[in-house]
Design a protein around this motif. Structure first.
Motif, PDB file in Angstrom:
ATOM      1  N   ALA A  80      64.505   1.683 117.232  1.00 24.83           N
ATOM      2  CA  ALA A  80      64.300   1.995 115.815  1.00 24.83           C
ATOM      3  C   ALA A  80      65.585   1.980 114.992  1.00 24.83           C
ATOM      4  CB  ALA A  80      63.624   3.358 115.677  1.00 24.83           C
ATOM      5  N   PHE A  81      66.724   2.280 115.615  1.00 25.97           N
ATOM      6  CA  PHE A  81      67.959   2.407 114.845  1.00 25.97           C
ATOM      7  C   PHE A  81      68.999   1.325 115.170  1.00 25.97           C
ATOM      8  CE2 PHE A  81      66.197   6.739 114.933  1.00 25.97           C
ATOM      9  CZ  PHE A  81      66.109   6.978 113.569  1.00 25.97           C
ATOM     10  N   ASP A  82      68.690   0.430 116.049  1.00 26.56           N
ATOM     11  CA  ASP A  82      69.574  -0.709 116.376  1.00 26.56           C
ATOM     12  C   ASP A  82      70.983  -0.256 116.746  1.00 26.56           C
ATOM     13  OD1 ASP A  82      67.540  -2.543 115.871  1.00 26.56           O
ATOM     14  OD2 ASP A  82      68.016  -2.571 113.720  1.00 26.56           O
ATOM     15  N   ILE A  83      71.071   0.713 117.617  1.00 23.59           N
ATOM     16  CA  ILE A  83      72.364   1.191 118.112  1.00 23.59           C
ATOM     17  C   ILE A  83      72.613   0.511 119.461  1.00 23.59           C
ATOM     18  CG2 ILE A  83      73.683   3.196 118.876  1.00 23.59           C
ATOM     19  CD1 ILE A  83      72.083   4.860 116.899  1.00 23.59           C
ATOM     20  N   ASN A  84      73.680  -0.261 119.524  1.00 20.57           N
ATOM     21  CA  ASN A  84      73.928  -1.072 120.720  1.00 20.57           C
ATOM     22  C   ASN A  84      75.117  -0.611 121.543  1.00 20.57           C
ATOM     23  OD1 ASN A  84      71.762  -2.820 120.090  1.00 20.57           O
ATOM     24  ND2 ASN A  84      73.052  -3.885 118.588  1.00 20.57           N
ATOM     25  N   THR A  85      76.104  -0.008 120.913  1.00 15.77           N
ATOM     26  CA  THR A  85      77.316   0.385 121.636  1.00 15.77           C
ATOM     27  C   THR A  85      77.181   1.787 122.211  1.00 15.77           C
ATOM     28  OG1 THR A  85      78.371   1.310 119.665  1.00 15.77           O
ATOM     29  CG2 THR A  85      78.654  -1.042 120.062  1.00 15.77           C
ATOM     30  N   THR A  86      77.880   1.998 123.317  1.00 16.42           N
ATOM     31  CA  THR A  86      77.837   3.313 123.970  1.00 16.42           C
ATOM     32  C   THR A  86      78.438   4.388 123.080  1.00 16.42           C
ATOM     33  OG1 THR A  86      78.035   2.230 126.120  1.00 16.42           O
ATOM     34  CG2 THR A  86      78.498   4.592 126.028  1.00 16.42           C
ATOM     35  N   LYS A  87      79.496   4.057 122.362  1.00 11.18           N
ATOM     36  CA  LYS A  87      80.159   5.018 121.497  1.00 11.18           C
ATOM     37  C   LYS A  87      79.222   5.502 120.398  1.00 11.18           C
ATOM     38  CE  LYS A  87      84.154   5.576 118.443  1.00 11.18           C
ATOM     39  NZ  LYS A  87      85.365   4.922 117.889  1.00 11.18           N
ATOM     40  N   HIS A  88      78.548   4.579 119.743  1.00 11.97           N
ATOM     41  CA  HIS A  88      77.609   4.940 118.683  1.00 11.97           C
ATOM     42  C   HIS A  88      76.407   5.698 119.239  1.00 11.97           C
ATOM     43  CE1 HIS A  88      79.258   1.523 115.937  1.00 11.97           C
ATOM     44  NE2 HIS A  88      79.992   2.617 115.873  1.00 11.97           N
ATOM     45  N   LEU A  89      76.001   5.327 120.470  1.00  8.67           N
ATOM     46  CA  LEU A  89      74.877   6.019 121.095  1.00  8.67           C
ATOM     47  C   LEU A  89      75.217   7.485 121.363  1.00  8.67           C
ATOM     48  CD1 LEU A  89      72.092   6.103 122.428  1.00  8.67           C
ATOM     49  CD2 LEU A  89      73.168   5.280 124.539  1.00  8.67           C
ATOM     50  N   ILE A  90      76.419   7.721 121.921  1.00  6.91           N
ATOM     51  CA  ILE A  90      76.841   9.102 122.200  1.00  6.91           C
ATOM     52  C   ILE A  90      76.938   9.905 120.909  1.00  6.91           C
ATOM     53  CG2 ILE A  90      78.722  10.529 123.078  1.00  6.91           C
ATOM     54  CD1 ILE A  90      79.310   8.322 125.104  1.00  6.91           C
ATOM     55  N   TYR A  91      77.493   9.271 119.871  1.00  5.86           N
ATOM     56  CA  TYR A  91      77.616   9.950 118.585  1.00  5.86           C
ATOM     57  C   TYR A  91      76.234  10.270 118.011  1.00  5.86           C
ATOM     58  CZ  TYR A  91      78.642  10.705 113.634  1.00  5.86           C
ATOM     59  OH  TYR A  91      78.709  11.221 112.368  1.00  5.86           O
ATOM     60  N   PHE A  92      75.321   9.332 118.113  1.00  6.04           N
ATOM     61  CA  PHE A  92      73.962   9.503 117.584  1.00  6.04           C
ATOM     62  C   PHE A  92      73.241  10.638 118.322  1.00  6.04           C
ATOM     63  CE2 PHE A  92      69.405   8.301 117.728  1.00  6.04           C
ATOM     64  CZ  PHE A  92      69.129   8.381 116.378  1.00  6.04           C
ATOM     65  N   VAL A  93      73.363  10.641 119.650  1.00  5.46           N
ATOM     66  CA  VAL A  93      72.692  11.672 120.451  1.00  5.46           C
ATOM     67  C   VAL A  93      73.288  13.051 120.165  1.00  5.46           C
ATOM     68  CG1 VAL A  93      72.239  12.507 122.790  1.00  5.46           C
ATOM     69  CG2 VAL A  93      72.016  10.067 122.268  1.00  5.46           C
ATOM     70  N   MET A  94      74.613  13.148 120.141  1.00  4.42           N
ATOM     71  CA  MET A  94      75.264  14.430 119.889  1.00  4.42           C
ATOM     72  C   MET A  94      74.944  14.958 118.484  1.00  4.42           C
ATOM     73  SD  MET A  94      76.594  15.292 122.665  1.00  4.42           S
ATOM     74  CE  MET A  94      77.439  16.747 122.024  1.00  4.42           C
ATOM     75  N   GLN A  95      74.900  14.040 117.521  1.00  9.80           N
ATOM     76  CA  GLN A  95      74.562  14.439 116.154  1.00  9.80           C
ATOM     77  C   GLN A  95      73.159  15.039 116.095  1.00  9.80           C
ATOM     78  OE1 GLN A  95      73.940  11.223 113.360  1.00  9.80           O
ATOM     79  NE2 GLN A  95      74.935  12.379 111.716  1.00  9.80           N
ATOM     80  N   ASN A  96      72.221  14.390 116.747  1.00 11.35           N
ATOM     81  CA  ASN A  96      70.848  14.909 116.762  1.00 11.35           C
ATOM     82  C   ASN A  96      70.749  16.235 117.505  1.00 11.35           C
ATOM     83  OD1 ASN A  96      69.930  12.706 115.315  1.00 11.35           O
ATOM     84  ND2 ASN A  96      69.387  11.530 117.153  1.00 11.35           N
ATOM     85  N   ILE A  97      71.474  16.353 118.611  1.00 12.19           N
ATOM     86  CA  ILE A  97      71.444  17.597 119.386  1.00 12.19           C
ATOM     87  C   ILE A  97      71.973  18.754 118.553  1.00 12.19           C
ATOM     88  CG2 ILE A  97      72.524  18.803 121.321  1.00 12.19           C
ATOM     89  CD1 ILE A  97      72.241  16.278 122.963  1.00 12.19           C
ATOM     90  N   ILE A  98      73.058  18.536 117.831  1.00 13.22           N
ATOM     91  CA  ILE A  98      73.633  19.600 117.012  1.00 13.22           C
ATOM     92  C   ILE A  98      72.671  20.016 115.906  1.00 13.22           C
ATOM     93  CG2 ILE A  98      75.484  20.153 115.379  1.00 13.22           C
ATOM     94  CD1 ILE A  98      77.325  18.380 117.080  1.00 13.22           C
ATOM     95  N   ILE A  99      72.068  19.023 115.236  1.00 14.94           N
ATOM     96  CA  ILE A  99      71.120  19.339 114.158  1.00 14.94           C
ATOM     97  C   ILE A  99      69.920  20.123 114.695  1.00 14.94           C
ATOM     98  CG2 ILE A  99      69.502  18.325 112.500  1.00 14.94           C
ATOM     99  CD1 ILE A  99      71.471  16.019 112.151  1.00 14.94           C
ATOM    100  N   VAL A 100      69.356  19.637 115.805  1.00 16.85           N
ATOM    101  CA  VAL A 100      68.194  20.317 116.388  1.00 16.85           C
ATOM    102  C   VAL A 100      68.568  21.704 116.899  1.00 16.85           C
ATOM    103  CG1 VAL A 100      66.525  20.241 118.291  1.00 16.85           C
ATOM    104  CG2 VAL A 100      66.992  18.174 116.958  1.00 16.85           C
ATOM    105  N   ALA A 101      69.775  21.850 117.458  1.00 15.28           N
ATOM    106  CA  ALA A 101      70.216  23.160 117.954  1.00 15.28           C
ATOM    107  C   ALA A 101      70.267  24.177 116.829  1.00 15.28           C
ATOM    108  CB  ALA A 101      71.579  23.034 118.621  1.00 15.28           C
ATOM    109  N   PHE A 102      70.781  23.786 115.659  1.00 12.94           N
ATOM    110  CA  PHE A 102      70.830  24.698 114.513  1.00 12.94           C
ATOM    111  C   PHE A 102      69.420  25.046 114.034  1.00 12.94           C
ATOM    112  CE2 PHE A 102      75.322  23.365 113.907  1.00 12.94           C
ATOM    113  CZ  PHE A 102      75.889  24.624 113.763  1.00 12.94           C
ATOM    114  N   LEU A 103      68.561  24.050 113.988  1.00 10.34           N
ATOM    115  CA  LEU A 103      67.189  24.296 113.551  1.00 10.34           C
ATOM    116  C   LEU A 103      66.438  25.197 114.527  1.00 10.34           C
ATOM    117  CD1 LEU A 103      66.214  20.721 112.277  1.00 10.34           C
ATOM    118  CD2 LEU A 103      66.749  22.741 110.902  1.00 10.34           C
ATOM    119  N   VAL A 104      66.654  24.963 115.829  1.00  8.80           N
ATOM    120  CA  VAL A 104      65.999  25.798 116.837  1.00  8.80           C
ATOM    121  C   VAL A 104      66.517  27.229 116.765  1.00  8.80           C
ATOM    122  CG1 VAL A 104      65.726  26.184 119.319  1.00  8.80           C
ATOM    123  CG2 VAL A 104      65.449  23.891 118.382  1.00  8.80           C
ATOM    124  N   ALA A 105      67.832  27.394 116.529  1.00 11.90           N
ATOM    125  CA  ALA A 105      68.401  28.738 116.403  1.00 11.90           C
ATOM    126  C   ALA A 105      67.770  29.483 115.232  1.00 11.90           C
ATOM    127  CB  ALA A 105      69.916  28.647 116.216  1.00 11.90           C
TER     128      ALA A 105
END
Length: 344
Positions: free
Chosen positions: A105-130
């Protein structure tokens, strides 16, 4: 055997009912709209809204479903462990769906961008879950206070039941000791069972045990009224193993005895019906209305209102108690769900 109605120890049990699921979906969609219409968002907004909505709903539904499946294991665990698994569940599914959506869905191909994308989502969801956990804790505290208040009210209502039949039953047992020792023994045993039931405030019993208790009560009153009291038991021969609040049927019979038999010089016949359908248990107690002016008890309203309030506490206002007075027949009908939803 009676079964205590104990407090639900699962902090996020509110998520598993209809209102909880609906609230989760609505809040998730609101967050998706906020993210999709955020400033500097690139691409088509409506396409972005659809992707983000699907992404967030998959996370919420998957996490909630896994917690629902695991609830028997979490039921008696500490709140710290429950909250930890709550966080882990959401963060795990966030990581999983982030990786899947990054490719499709987001056309992320590089490992660096993938890690950044995953970490960004985890942080956002962590705040929302808190934030969500904070609301859950507030809800759990209010629920605990509401249950304590309901328990206190239930104890008060239950206490009003105890003196009614115990006084007359004691007199009956005392009189029988002078005439029939065997009958007196049976009366005392029945009285002991009734006394034990009267002290089971906040507990449930098997439907069959409640019927047995009601028959013991009628046996006591039969020694008192003799041929003046007759009861037709219109109940199934075999009763399913269902739990109902203790003293659900017996007070209805006591009410019929007090206002249909005790006030009549000729006595009366009480009809007791029990019907079990797909989702409900129906109890019907009817007695004739006598023309006698003798009135030894207060009117029916207070006792039946007491029963109605007790059932509403147990079943969260899903029980029904209806009264009809037609053709000189007083009829009380109680409809309760098969499963008690309220735990005190």
């Amino acid at each position: 055997m009676s079964k205590s109605l104990q407090s639900d120890a699962l902090l996020f049990s509110a998520l598993f009912n209809e209102r909880g699921v609906l609230a989760s979906l609505v809040v998730t969609q609101v967050i998706a709209v906020v993210l999709a219409f955020a400033p500097h968002a690139q691409g088509d907004i409506w396409l972005r809204l659809g992707i983000i909505s699907l992404f967030l709903h998959l996370i919420v539904l998957s996490s909630t479903s896994s917690l629902y499946i695991a609830r028997p294991l979490l039921q008696n665990r500490s709140h710290v462990l429950q909250l930890s698994l709550f966080f882990v569940s959401f963060l795990l599914f966030t990581s999983l769906f982030s990786v899947l959506f990054s490719r499709f869905a987001f056309d992320i191909n590089t490992t660096k961008h993938l890690i950044y994308f995953v970490m960004q989502n985890i942080i956002i969801v962590a705040f929302l879950v808190a934030l969500f956990v904070q609301f859950l804790l507030i809800h759990a505290e209010k629920e605990k206070q509401a249950k304590a208040l309901s328990r206190a009210e239930l104890d008060a209502l239950q206490a009003r039941i105890r003196p009614h039949f115990l006084y007359n039953s004691l007199n009956t047992a005392a009189e029988l000791t002078h005439h029939d020792a065997a009958a007196a023994e049976q009366a005392i045993l029945a009285l002991a069972a009734l006394s034990q039931a009267a002290m089971r405030s906040g507990k449930s019993v098997l439907l069959n045990d409640e019927v047995t208790l009601s028959k013991q009560y009628i046996a006591l009153e039969t020694w008192r009224f003799g041929e003046r009291l007759k009861v037709n038991w219109l109940i199934p021969e075999e009763l399913p193993a269902l739990n109902i609040p203790c003293l659900s049927l017996q007070p209805l019979l006591e009410n019929a005895v007090c206002h249909g038999v005790e006030t009549s010089e000729d006595g009366a016949t009480i009809n007791v019906e029990l019907h079990i359908t797909t989702g409900y248990i129906t109890m019907i107690v009817s007695n004739p209305i006598t023309a006698s002016k003798v009135q030894t008890r207060p009117n029916n309203g207070m006792a039946l209102e007491n029963i109605r309030q007790r059932l509403n506490i147990y079943y969260k206002n899903k029980a029904q108690l209806t009264i009809t007075n037609r053709d000189n027949v007083y009829r009380v009908k109680v409809v309760i769900p098969k499963h008690m939803e309220n735990s005190l």
